[in-house]
Design an enzyme around this catalytic site. Structure first.
Site, PDB file in Angstrom:
ATOM      1  N   VAL A  94       0.836  -1.205   0.000  1.00 25.75           N
ATOM      2  CA  VAL A  94       0.000   0.000   0.000  1.00 25.75           C
ATOM      3  C   VAL A  94       0.875   1.262   0.000  1.00 25.75           C
ATOM      4  O   VAL A  94       1.921   1.299   0.650  1.00 25.75           O
ATOM      5  CB  VAL A  94      -0.917  -0.019   1.256  1.00 25.75           C
ATOM      6  CG1 VAL A  94      -1.727   1.261   1.373  1.00 25.75           C
ATOM      7  CG2 VAL A  94      -1.854  -1.218   1.201  1.00 25.75           C
ATOM      8  N   GLY A  99       0.624   1.521  -7.304  1.00 25.63           N
ATOM      9  CA  GLY A  99      -0.761   1.619  -7.785  1.00 25.63           C
ATOM     10  C   GLY A  99      -1.743   0.710  -7.064  1.00 25.63           C
ATOM     11  O   GLY A  99      -2.731   0.264  -7.667  1.00 25.63           O
ATOM     12  N   ASP A 144      -2.399   5.997 -13.629  1.00 28.73           N
ATOM     13  CA  ASP A 144      -2.377   4.759 -12.837  1.00 28.73           C
ATOM     14  C   ASP A 144      -3.510   3.818 -13.252  1.00 28.73           C
ATOM     15  O   ASP A 144      -3.287   2.640 -13.547  1.00 28.73           O
ATOM     16  CB  ASP A 144      -2.508   5.062 -11.337  1.00 28.73           C
ATOM     17  CG  ASP A 144      -1.261   5.708 -10.758  1.00 28.73           C
ATOM     18  OD1 ASP A 144      -0.380   6.102 -11.547  1.00 28.73           O
ATOM     19  OD2 ASP A 144      -1.176   5.826  -9.523  1.00 28.73           O
TER      20      ASP A 144
HETATM   21  C1  MEV Z   1       1.408   8.919  -9.392  1.00 35.30           C
HETATM   22  O1  MEV Z   1       1.536   7.534  -9.655  1.00 35.30           O
HETATM   23  C2  MEV Z   1       1.824   9.727 -10.584  1.00 35.30           C
HETATM   24  C3  MEV Z   1       1.695  11.249 -10.451  1.00 35.30           C
HETATM   25  O2  MEV Z   1       2.133  11.784 -11.699  1.00 35.30           O
HETATM   26  C4  MEV Z   1       0.280  11.672 -10.165  1.00 35.30           C
HETATM   27  C5  MEV Z   1      -0.668  11.431 -11.330  1.00 35.30           C
HETATM   28  O3  MEV Z   1      -0.230  11.289 -12.456  1.00 35.30           O
HETATM   29  O4  MEV Z   1      -1.878  11.444 -11.061  1.00 35.30           O
HETATM   30  C6  MEV Z   1       2.610  11.782  -9.364  1.00 35.30           C
END
Ligand code: MEV
Length: 305
Positions: A94, A99, A144
């Site tokens: 987590v 993700g 994600d």
């Molecule tokens: C998070 O896995 C990736 C970020 O670029 C946030 C997003 O894209 O929503 C930090």
């Protein structure tokens, strides 16, 4: 009814992707979320990894899992859902940047929609999960949920049709987990504050990162993944300028480079969570050992192919 979803890592472009720049992400199949839905009495949810054993009606409406289920009922126009038991198991740590939240939502929507005899297409799963990501993560780009839904390498630009890409030659990545939860909502918010204060400066950084993502995609597709090492090092330096690295991430990045990785960077929201290193296959184990010696709580070796 059963469904599962993999983890993910961002290879290039995190944070800049929130500002409409391209980013590259790939699934990590070594870890996954599995959801099984079966007949029962009431609507029960069991997720032992987060110690959740509850009846749906007792969860607050904004509960990350409960809200996905309610959103799906709403989407399918189901006012009186049948009774069921939902079992969620996960090997994705987590808040590590792999993700886990999006993977739970994707597997849940798939298993539940099939159980309700309305199996959804990938694009519908992706859209629905994005809606719930927005409830919990502020201003997510959607990368994600997209890479996890499609379980393929994606070249992602917010709001544009999804593009997948194929490596011309497989390459090996070692993932190192700092063990510190990545406060993604907070780091995304902090980058936004910096950008609001000096948008010209930060737009330039986002452009530089976009350029790296573009060159990286070409290098991967043309079978020259060894070029990614230098690009990762450069991307990490820009992420440091965005203030989303941390001493622990920097220590792991340095350790990977010193142990022979071709390049390394943090991956995901930053300030905790994971870093990734590009390695020759033969040195994957020794880089992973160096990461553990430098404080990583876990490592995963994954091949992008
Ligand atoms: C998070 O896995 C990736 C970020 O670029 C946030 C997003 O894209 O929503 C930090």
């Amino acid at each position: 009814m059963k469904a599962s979803a993999p983890g993910k890592i961002i290879l290039f472009g995190e944070h800049a992707v929130v500002y409409n720049r391209p980013a590259l992400a790939v699934p990590v199949t070594q870890v996954s979320v599995d959801v099984e839905v079966c007949d029962s009495t009431g609507i029960w949810i069991h997720a032992p990894v987060i110690d959740l054993h509850a009846e749906l009606s007792t969860l607050p409406p904004d509960h990350p899992i409960g809200s996905v289920i309610l959103k799906l009922f709403q989407h399918l126009h189901i006012a009186q859902p049948p009774t069921m038991e939902i079992n969620i198991s996960s090997t994705i740590p987590v808040a590590s940047g792999l993700g886990s939240g999006a993977a739970v939502s994707v597997a849940l929507v798939r298993a539940l929609s099939s159980f309700l005899s309305h199996p959804l297409e990938n694009n519908q799963v992706n859209e629905l999960v994005f809606e719930t990501e927005k409830l919990h993560h502020g201003t997510p780009s959607g990368i994600d949920n997209t890479v996890i839904t499609y379980a393929m390498p994606v070249y992602f630009i917010k709001g544009q049709p999804i593009e997948t890409f194929k490596p011309g030659k497989p390459f090996t990545i070692v993932i190192g987990d700092t063990g510190i939860p990545a406060p993604t909502k907070e780091s995304v918010g902090d980058v936004r504050r910096l950008w609001l204060r000096d948008s010209v400066y930060y737009e330039d950084i986002f452009d530089e990162i976009a350029q790296l993502a573009l060159i990286a995609r070409r290098s991967i597709e043309s079978g020259k993944p060894e070029l990614l090492g230098e690009l990762m090092d450069q991307n990490h330096a820009f992420l440091q300028q965005l203030t989303v690295s941390s001493p622990e991430l920097d220590r792991l990045v340095d350790a990977a480079r010193n142990a022979g990785a071709l390049g390394a960077k943090l991956s995901g929201g930053g300030r905790g969570g994971n870093m990734i290193a590009l390695v020759e296959q033969a040195s994957a184990e020794s880089v992973a050992e160096a990461l553990m010696s430098a404080g990583a709580v876990r490592t995963i070796i994954t091949e992008v192919s």
